[in-house]
Design a protein around this motif. Structure first.
Motif, PDB file in Angstrom:
ATOM      1  N   ALA A 231      16.413   0.632   9.707  1.00 59.39           N
ATOM      2  CA  ALA A 231      16.154   1.708  10.667  1.00 59.39           C
ATOM      3  C   ALA A 231      17.359   2.649  10.782  1.00 59.39           C
ATOM      4  O   ALA A 231      17.193   3.872  10.799  1.00 59.39           O
ATOM      5  CB  ALA A 231      15.795   1.136  12.030  1.00 59.39           C
ATOM      6  N   SER A 232      18.560   2.099  10.833  1.00 54.23           N
ATOM      7  CA  SER A 232      19.763   2.937  10.919  1.00 54.23           C
ATOM      8  C   SER A 232      19.970   3.720   9.623  1.00 54.23           C
ATOM      9  O   SER A 232      20.325   4.904   9.661  1.00 54.23           O
ATOM     10  CB  SER A 232      20.999   2.080  11.207  1.00 54.23           C
ATOM     11  OG  SER A 232      20.928   1.527  12.486  1.00 54.23           O
ATOM     12  N   ALA A 233      19.742   3.074   8.485  1.00 54.17           N
ATOM     13  CA  ALA A 233      19.881   3.767   7.201  1.00 54.17           C
ATOM     14  C   ALA A 233      18.864   4.899   7.094  1.00 54.17           C
ATOM     15  O   ALA A 233      19.197   6.001   6.641  1.00 54.17           O
ATOM     16  CB  ALA A 233      19.711   2.785   6.050  1.00 54.17           C
ATOM     17  N   LYS A 234      17.653   4.652   7.538  1.00 55.70           N
ATOM     18  CA  LYS A 234      16.618   5.683   7.494  1.00 55.70           C
ATOM     19  C   LYS A 234      16.997   6.859   8.387  1.00 55.70           C
ATOM     20  O   LYS A 234      16.852   8.018   8.003  1.00 55.70           O
ATOM     21  CB  LYS A 234      15.276   5.096   7.939  1.00 55.70           C
ATOM     22  CG  LYS A 234      14.143   6.075   7.892  1.00 55.70           C
ATOM     23  CD  LYS A 234      12.832   5.448   8.311  1.00 55.70           C
ATOM     24  CE  LYS A 234      11.736   6.494   8.302  1.00 55.70           C
ATOM     25  NZ  LYS A 234      10.463   5.972   8.786  1.00 55.70           N
ATOM     26  N   ARG A 235      17.508   6.575   9.582  1.00 56.09           N
ATOM     27  CA  ARG A 235      17.918   7.648  10.500  1.00 56.09           C
ATOM     28  C   ARG A 235      19.075   8.452   9.911  1.00 56.09           C
ATOM     29  O   ARG A 235      19.077   9.683   9.992  1.00 56.09           O
ATOM     30  CB  ARG A 235      18.297   7.063  11.862  1.00 56.09           C
ATOM     31  CG  ARG A 235      18.670   8.101  12.871  1.00 56.09           C
ATOM     32  CD  ARG A 235      17.489   8.995  13.206  1.00 56.09           C
ATOM     33  NE  ARG A 235      17.919  10.017  14.145  1.00 56.09           N
ATOM     34  CZ  ARG A 235      17.499  11.266  14.130  1.00 56.09           C
ATOM     35  NH1 ARG A 235      16.613  11.655  13.251  1.00 56.09           N
ATOM     36  NH2 ARG A 235      17.946  12.125  15.001  1.00 56.09           N
ATOM     37  N   LEU A 236      20.050   7.790   9.328  1.00 56.85           N
ATOM     38  CA  LEU A 236      21.163   8.499   8.699  1.00 56.85           C
ATOM     39  C   LEU A 236      20.675   9.386   7.559  1.00 56.85           C
ATOM     40  O   LEU A 236      21.157  10.509   7.375  1.00 56.85           O
ATOM     41  CB  LEU A 236      22.226   7.512   8.202  1.00 56.85           C
ATOM     42  CG  LEU A 236      23.093   6.887   9.288  1.00 56.85           C
ATOM     43  CD1 LEU A 236      23.919   5.751   8.699  1.00 56.85           C
ATOM     44  CD2 LEU A 236      23.991   7.932   9.935  1.00 56.85           C
ATOM     45  N   HIS A 237      19.707   8.886   6.802  1.00 61.57           N
ATOM     46  CA  HIS A 237      19.140   9.685   5.714  1.00 61.57           C
ATOM     47  C   HIS A 237      18.462  10.937   6.268  1.00 61.57           C
ATOM     48  O   HIS A 237      18.617  12.032   5.730  1.00 61.57           O
ATOM     49  CB  HIS A 237      18.156   8.849   4.902  1.00 61.57           C
ATOM     50  CG  HIS A 237      17.601   9.569   3.728  1.00 61.57           C
ATOM     51  ND1 HIS A 237      16.265   9.759   3.557  1.00 61.57           N
ATOM     52  CD2 HIS A 237      18.215  10.186   2.681  1.00 61.57           C
ATOM     53  CE1 HIS A 237      16.064  10.450   2.447  1.00 61.57           C
ATOM     54  NE2 HIS A 237      17.229  10.718   1.900  1.00 61.57           N
ATOM     55  N   GLU A 238      17.725  10.788   7.358  1.00 63.20           N
ATOM     56  CA  GLU A 238      17.085  11.949   7.991  1.00 63.20           C
ATOM     57  C   GLU A 238      18.132  12.971   8.442  1.00 63.20           C
ATOM     58  O   GLU A 238      17.941  14.177   8.290  1.00 63.20           O
ATOM     59  CB  GLU A 238      16.256  11.505   9.197  1.00 63.20           C
ATOM     60  CG  GLU A 238      15.019  10.725   8.835  1.00 63.20           C
ATOM     61  CD  GLU A 238      14.354  10.067  10.035  1.00 63.20           C
ATOM     62  OE1 GLU A 238      14.886  10.191  11.174  1.00 63.20           O
ATOM     63  OE2 GLU A 238      13.311   9.428   9.850  1.00 63.20           O
ATOM     64  N   ILE A 239      19.237  12.471   8.983  1.00 62.98           N
ATOM     65  CA  ILE A 239      20.305  13.348   9.460  1.00 62.98           C
ATOM     66  C   ILE A 239      20.930  14.111   8.295  1.00 62.98           C
ATOM     67  O   ILE A 239      21.241  15.297   8.404  1.00 62.98           O
ATOM     68  CB  ILE A 239      21.373  12.533  10.225  1.00 62.98           C
ATOM     69  CG1 ILE A 239      20.780  11.976  11.527  1.00 62.98           C
ATOM     70  CG2 ILE A 239      22.621  13.345  10.495  1.00 62.98           C
ATOM     71  CD1 ILE A 239      20.286  13.023  12.501  1.00 62.98           C
ATOM     72  N   THR A 240      21.118  13.455   7.158  1.00 65.65           N
ATOM     73  CA  THR A 240      21.739  14.140   6.013  1.00 65.65           C
ATOM     74  C   THR A 240      20.882  15.302   5.518  1.00 65.65           C
ATOM     75  O   THR A 240      21.418  16.277   5.000  1.00 65.65           O
ATOM     76  CB  THR A 240      22.027  13.180   4.843  1.00 65.65           C
ATOM     77  OG1 THR A 240      20.795  12.627   4.363  1.00 65.65           O
ATOM     78  CG2 THR A 240      22.979  12.075   5.246  1.00 65.65           C
ATOM     79  N   ASP A 241      19.571  15.200   5.701  1.00 67.09           N
ATOM     80  CA  ASP A 241      18.693  16.304   5.291  1.00 67.09           C
ATOM     81  C   ASP A 241      18.843  17.518   6.199  1.00 67.09           C
ATOM     82  O   ASP A 241      18.347  18.584   5.883  1.00 67.09           O
ATOM     83  CB  ASP A 241      17.231  15.853   5.260  1.00 67.09           C
ATOM     84  CG  ASP A 241      16.903  15.016   4.048  1.00 67.09           C
ATOM     85  OD1 ASP A 241      17.706  15.006   3.091  1.00 67.09           O
ATOM     86  OD2 ASP A 241      15.844  14.369   4.045  1.00 67.09           O
ATOM     87  N   ARG A 242      19.519  17.346   7.328  1.00 69.51           N
ATOM     88  CA  ARG A 242      19.728  18.460   8.251  1.00 69.51           C
ATOM     89  C   ARG A 242      21.139  19.043   8.175  1.00 69.51           C
ATOM     90  O   ARG A 242      21.497  19.912   8.956  1.00 69.51           O
ATOM     91  CB  ARG A 242      19.463  18.007   9.691  1.00 69.51           C
ATOM     92  CG  ARG A 242      18.000  17.776   9.946  1.00 69.51           C
ATOM     93  CD  ARG A 242      17.740  17.803  11.425  1.00 69.51           C
ATOM     94  NE  ARG A 242      17.153  16.546  11.836  1.00 69.51           N
ATOM     95  CZ  ARG A 242      17.318  16.005  13.014  1.00 69.51           C
ATOM     96  NH1 ARG A 242      18.078  16.563  13.897  1.00 69.51           N
ATOM     97  NH2 ARG A 242      16.731  14.882  13.309  1.00 69.51           N
ATOM     98  N   CYS A 243      21.929  18.558   7.247  1.00 67.46           N
ATOM     99  CA  CYS A 243      23.299  19.048   7.151  1.00 67.46           C
ATOM    100  C   CYS A 243      23.297  20.508   6.703  1.00 67.46           C
ATOM    101  O   CYS A 243      22.398  20.949   6.000  1.00 67.46           O
ATOM    102  CB  CYS A 243      24.129  18.151   6.234  1.00 67.46           C
ATOM    103  SG  CYS A 243      24.494  18.800   4.616  1.00 67.46           S
ATOM    104  N   PRO A 244      24.290  21.284   7.119  1.00 68.59           N
ATOM    105  CA  PRO A 244      24.310  22.711   6.795  1.00 68.59           C
ATOM    106  C   PRO A 244      24.291  23.014   5.303  1.00 68.59           C
ATOM    107  O   PRO A 244      23.650  23.981   4.875  1.00 68.59           O
ATOM    108  CB  PRO A 244      25.624  23.201   7.419  1.00 68.59           C
ATOM    109  CG  PRO A 244      25.958  22.202   8.473  1.00 68.59           C
ATOM    110  CD  PRO A 244      25.390  20.901   7.998  1.00 68.59           C
TER     111      PRO A 244
END
Length: 80
Positions: free
Chosen positions: A48-61
């Motif tokens: 779950a944490s890895a999945k959330r971090l992956h989602e966050i990386t897709d929002r990086c500038p």
């Protein structure tokens, strides 16, 4: 960097990130530039944490710049 900042704010045990990038240049002449990125989140053991971090990386500038922006370049010559 975005994943690291997020992990610190959420107090996740992220120790580092490794990105392995493969470039597919087979369609560059048609204007398609493809990158296949595999991320390893060191210190993160639950899915779950890895999945959330992956989602966050897709929002990086930088990700947004490369995937959702029209890039215009103006160049100049300066004679010294």
């Amino acid at each position: 960097m975005t994943a690291i900042i997020y992990a610190r704010r959420k107090e996740l045990p992220l120790q580092g990130v490794t990105a392995h990038v493969l470039r597919d240049d087979s369609k560059e002449r048609q204007g398609i530039y493809r990158l296949d990125v595999t991320l390893t989140f060191h210190g993160i053991e639950d899915e779950a944490s890895a999945k959330r971090l992956h989602e966050i990386t897709d929002r990086c500038p930088i990700h947004r710049l490369m995937t959702a922006s029209q890039v215009e370049i103006t160049s100049h010559v300066d004679l010294a």
